[in-house]
Design a protein around this motif. Structure first.
Motif, PDB file in Angstrom:
ATOM      1  N   GLU A  80       0.898  -0.750  -0.548  1.00 27.80           N
ATOM      2  CA  GLU A  80       0.036   0.434   0.038  1.00 27.80           C
ATOM      3  C   GLU A  80       1.225   1.478  -0.014  1.00 27.80           C
ATOM      4  OE1 GLU A  80      -2.546  -0.066   3.766  1.00 27.80           O
ATOM      5  OE2 GLU A  80      -3.715  -2.168   2.520  1.00 27.80           O
ATOM      6  N   THR A  81       1.659   1.464   0.720  1.00 24.65           N
ATOM      7  CA  THR A  81       2.922   2.338   0.749  1.00 24.65           C
ATOM      8  C   THR A  81       3.076   2.248  -0.510  1.00 24.65           C
ATOM      9  OG1 THR A  81       3.226   2.071   3.172  1.00 24.65           O
ATOM     10  CG2 THR A  81       5.079   3.433   2.624  1.00 24.65           C
ATOM     11  N   ALA A  82       4.456   1.573  -0.207  1.00 31.68           N
ATOM     12  CA  ALA A  82       5.255   1.523  -2.383  1.00 31.68           C
ATOM     13  C   ALA A  82       3.940   2.049  -2.789  1.00 31.68           C
ATOM     14  CB  ALA A  82       5.489   0.771  -2.657  1.00 31.68           C
ATOM     15  N   ASN A  83       2.612   1.348  -3.521  1.00 32.59           N
ATOM     16  CA  ASN A  83       1.822   2.075  -4.429  1.00 32.59           C
ATOM     17  C   ASN A  83       1.555   3.608  -4.377  1.00 32.59           C
ATOM     18  OD1 ASN A  83       0.314   1.300  -6.899  1.00 32.59           O
ATOM     19  ND2 ASN A  83      -1.902   1.143  -5.362  1.00 32.59           N
ATOM     20  N   LYS A  84       1.572   4.286  -3.536  1.00 38.46           N
ATOM     21  CA  LYS A  84       1.364   5.948  -3.391  1.00 38.46           C
ATOM     22  C   LYS A  84       2.313   6.630  -3.734  1.00 38.46           C
ATOM     23  CE  LYS A  84      -1.323   5.046   0.674  1.00 38.46           C
ATOM     24  NZ  LYS A  84      -1.230   5.667   2.061  1.00 38.46           N
ATOM     25  N   ASN A  85       4.262   5.728  -3.367  1.00 40.86           N
ATOM     26  CA  ASN A  85       4.711   6.347  -4.200  1.00 40.86           C
ATOM     27  C   ASN A  85       5.224   6.446  -5.839  1.00 40.86           C
ATOM     28  OD1 ASN A  85       5.496   7.794  -1.751  1.00 40.86           O
ATOM     29  ND2 ASN A  85       6.810   5.603  -1.010  1.00 40.86           N
ATOM     30  N   LEU A  86       4.864   5.158  -6.026  1.00 39.02           N
ATOM     31  CA  LEU A  86       5.383   4.256  -7.560  1.00 39.02           C
ATOM     32  C   LEU A  86       4.263   4.616  -9.120  1.00 39.02           C
ATOM     33  CD1 LEU A  86       6.412   0.671  -6.479  1.00 39.02           C
ATOM     34  CD2 LEU A  86       7.915   2.004  -7.204  1.00 39.02           C
ATOM     35  N   LYS A  87       3.019   4.719  -8.298  1.00 37.15           N
ATOM     36  CA  LYS A  87       1.538   5.192  -8.975  1.00 37.15           C
ATOM     37  C   LYS A  87       2.281   6.362 -10.269  1.00 37.15           C
ATOM     38  CE  LYS A  87      -2.371   2.706  -8.662  1.00 37.15           C
ATOM     39  NZ  LYS A  87      -3.502   2.794  -8.221  1.00 37.15           N
ATOM     40  N   GLY A  88       2.313   5.905 -12.221  1.00 36.19           N
ATOM     41  CA  GLY A  88       1.903   7.002 -12.783  1.00 36.19           C
ATOM     42  C   GLY A  88       3.797   7.334 -13.072  1.00 36.19           C
ATOM     43  N   VAL A  89       4.978   6.999 -12.198  1.00 32.90           N
ATOM     44  CA  VAL A  89       6.524   7.562 -12.214  1.00 32.90           C
ATOM     45  C   VAL A  89       6.717   6.740 -13.479  1.00 32.90           C
ATOM     46  CG1 VAL A  89       7.914   6.731 -11.306  1.00 32.90           C
ATOM     47  CG2 VAL A  89       6.253   7.367  -9.666  1.00 32.90           C
ATOM     48  N   GLN A  90       7.998   7.869 -13.734  1.00 35.72           N
ATOM     49  CA  GLN A  90       8.366   7.161 -15.448  1.00 35.72           C
ATOM     50  C   GLN A  90       9.844   6.383 -14.852  1.00 35.72           C
ATOM     51  OE1 GLN A  90       7.252   7.978 -18.123  1.00 35.72           O
ATOM     52  NE2 GLN A  90       8.362   7.041 -19.424  1.00 35.72           N
ATOM     53  N   ILE A  91       9.928   5.262 -14.974  1.00 35.95           N
ATOM     54  CA  ILE A  91      10.956   4.227 -14.465  1.00 35.95           C
ATOM     55  C   ILE A  91      11.921   5.153 -15.674  1.00 35.95           C
ATOM     56  CG2 ILE A  91      12.006   2.390 -13.992  1.00 35.95           C
ATOM     57  CD1 ILE A  91       9.610   2.654 -12.314  1.00 35.95           C
ATOM     58  N   ASP A  92      11.253   5.225 -16.906  1.00 40.26           N
ATOM     59  CA  ASP A  92      12.879   5.380 -18.306  1.00 40.26           C
ATOM     60  C   ASP A  92      11.909   5.544 -19.346  1.00 40.26           C
ATOM     61  OD1 ASP A  92      11.887   2.975 -19.320  1.00 40.26           O
ATOM     62  OD2 ASP A  92      13.359   1.287 -18.856  1.00 40.26           O
ATOM     63  N   TYR A  93      12.361   6.058 -20.587  1.00 34.40           N
ATOM     64  CA  TYR A  93      11.418   6.519 -21.124  1.00 34.40           C
ATOM     65  C   TYR A  93      10.902   5.709 -21.917  1.00 34.40           C
ATOM     66  CZ  TYR A  93      14.651   3.356 -24.207  1.00 34.40           C
ATOM     67  OH  TYR A  93      15.461   1.795 -24.721  1.00 34.40           O
ATOM     68  N   ALA A  94      10.717   4.366 -21.733  1.00 33.25           N
ATOM     69  CA  ALA A  94      10.474   3.494 -22.339  1.00 33.25           C
ATOM     70  C   ALA A  94       9.024   2.815 -21.559  1.00 33.25           C
ATOM     71  CB  ALA A  94      10.066   1.970 -23.498  1.00 33.25           C
ATOM     72  N   THR A  95       8.558   3.336 -19.508  1.00 34.42           N
ATOM     73  CA  THR A  95       8.775   2.327 -18.712  1.00 34.42           C
ATOM     74  C   THR A  95       7.450   3.405 -18.139  1.00 34.42           C
ATOM     75  OG1 THR A  95      10.347   0.894 -19.398  1.00 34.42           O
ATOM     76  CG2 THR A  95       9.196   0.312 -17.330  1.00 34.42           C
ATOM     77  N   THR A 138       2.051 -13.053  -3.163  1.00 36.20           N
ATOM     78  CA  THR A 138       2.303 -12.858  -4.410  1.00 36.20           C
ATOM     79  C   THR A 138       2.977 -11.170  -4.285  1.00 36.20           C
ATOM     80  OG1 THR A 138       1.835 -14.569  -5.690  1.00 36.20           O
ATOM     81  CG2 THR A 138       2.780 -12.880  -6.733  1.00 36.20           C
ATOM     82  N   PHE A 139       3.820 -10.363  -4.244  1.00 35.83           N
ATOM     83  CA  PHE A 139       4.085  -9.326  -4.767  1.00 35.83           C
ATOM     84  C   PHE A 139       4.278  -8.322  -5.851  1.00 35.83           C
ATOM     85  CE2 PHE A 139       5.980  -4.775  -3.575  1.00 35.83           C
ATOM     86  CZ  PHE A 139       5.360  -4.791  -2.394  1.00 35.83           C
ATOM     87  N   TYR A 140       3.038  -7.737  -6.480  1.00 34.24           N
ATOM     88  CA  TYR A 140       3.388  -7.421  -8.087  1.00 34.24           C
ATOM     89  C   TYR A 140       3.788  -6.232  -8.313  1.00 34.24           C
ATOM     90  CZ  TYR A 140      -0.190 -11.600  -8.919  1.00 34.24           C
ATOM     91  OH  TYR A 140       0.014 -13.054  -8.919  1.00 34.24           O
ATOM     92  N   TYR A 141       4.592  -5.934  -9.673  1.00 32.07           N
ATOM     93  CA  TYR A 141       4.490  -4.935  -9.570  1.00 32.07           C
ATOM     94  C   TYR A 141       4.009  -4.757 -11.141  1.00 32.07           C
ATOM     95  CZ  TYR A 141       8.353  -4.222  -5.719  1.00 32.07           C
ATOM     96  OH  TYR A 141       8.698  -3.962  -4.583  1.00 32.07           O
ATOM     97  N   TYR A 142       3.341  -3.584 -11.372  1.00 34.88           N
ATOM     98  CA  TYR A 142       2.793  -3.072 -12.269  1.00 34.88           C
ATOM     99  C   TYR A 142       3.278  -2.146 -13.542  1.00 34.88           C
ATOM    100  CZ  TYR A 142      -0.641  -6.621 -10.508  1.00 34.88           C
ATOM    101  OH  TYR A 142      -1.198  -7.380 -10.104  1.00 34.88           O
ATOM    102  N   TYR A 143       3.765  -2.245 -14.288  1.00 37.44           N
ATOM    103  CA  TYR A 143       4.254  -1.386 -15.912  1.00 37.44           C
ATOM    104  C   TYR A 143       3.334  -1.173 -17.181  1.00 37.44           C
ATOM    105  CZ  TYR A 143       7.984  -1.995 -12.615  1.00 37.44           C
ATOM    106  OH  TYR A 143       9.188  -1.715 -11.014  1.00 37.44           O
ATOM    107  N   THR A 144       3.209  -0.430 -17.677  1.00 36.51           N
ATOM    108  CA  THR A 144       3.193  -0.372 -18.961  1.00 36.51           C
ATOM    109  C   THR A 144       4.825   0.424 -19.558  1.00 36.51           C
ATOM    110  OG1 THR A 144       0.879   1.050 -18.223  1.00 36.51           O
ATOM    111  CG2 THR A 144       1.921   0.956 -20.625  1.00 36.51           C
ATOM    112  N   VAL A 145       4.924  -0.263 -21.118  1.00 36.67           N
ATOM    113  CA  VAL A 145       5.830  -0.304 -22.156  1.00 36.67           C
ATOM    114  C   VAL A 145       5.873   0.307 -22.837  1.00 36.67           C
ATOM    115  CG1 VAL A 145       7.534  -1.355 -23.008  1.00 36.67           C
ATOM    116  CG2 VAL A 145       6.619  -2.408 -20.661  1.00 36.67           C
ATOM    117  N   ASN A 146       5.810   1.494 -23.896  1.00 35.22           N
ATOM    118  CA  ASN A 146       5.578   2.079 -24.626  1.00 35.22           C
ATOM    119  C   ASN A 146       6.561   1.599 -25.912  1.00 35.22           C
ATOM    120  OD1 ASN A 146       5.879   4.094 -26.899  1.00 35.22           O
ATOM    121  ND2 ASN A 146       6.038   5.879 -25.760  1.00 35.22           N
TER     122      ASN A 146
END
Length: 167
Positions: A70-85, A96-104
């Protein structure tokens, strides 16, 4: 005394219970019928509690992991990881701990990602092992025999590529 022992060291808990049983057994032989029933009930409760202790500890760890997500989710949502992620957040469910990303997909080809799965997995493991916070998270996940899943979704095709790390 007992609950602290049970949570920390199951073997010590059973040694404690064995000694308690011997002591109570001697006392029961000396006491009246009502006292015998009370002591038998107390002993039964202690034994049942000891048997459930590992599960209770796992539930405590699961709750810690849910709060961490829950804490990490608040900080991670919408963060641009790199130019494509871009990060879409994280969650903890079913051990299970899930991390979700969108890849351009204008920058990244999913077939190329699949071809490099082992290299990506090694890079993720290396990153996780590099900070105290993530090492602590991994220790919690290990306690519930959990895993981490990185799920990458294509921005155009909605293809999904996952990396699974078992612990």
């Amino acid at each position: 005394i007992y609950s602290a022992l049970a949570v920390r060291n199951t073997e010590a808990s059973f040694v404690f219970l064995a000694r308690l049983y011997i002591y109570l057994h001697k006392e029961i032989l000396k006491s009246h019928l009502l006292m015998k029933r009370i002591m038998f009930f107390m002993l039964s409760v202690l034994i049942l509690t000891a048997c459930g202790s590992p599960q209770a500890e796992k539930e405590n760890v699961r709750e810690q992991l849910r709060k961490e997500a829950e804490t990490a989710n608040k900080n991670l949502k919408g963060v641009q990881i790199d130019y494509a992620t871009t990060s879409n957040g994280c969650e903890f469910k079913n051990d299970t701990f899930y991390y979700y990303y969108t890849v351009n997909e204008q920058y990244v080809d999913f077939d190329a990602m699949r071809a490099q799965e082992n290299a990506i997995k090694a890079n993720i493991k290396s990153t996780l092992d590099s900070s105290e916070e993530t090492i602590a998270l991994l220790e919690l996940i290990k306690k519930v025999n959990g895993k981490i899943i990185y799920e990458y979704t294509g921005s155009d095709s909605n293809q999904i590529f996952t990396i699974t790390l078992d612990y």
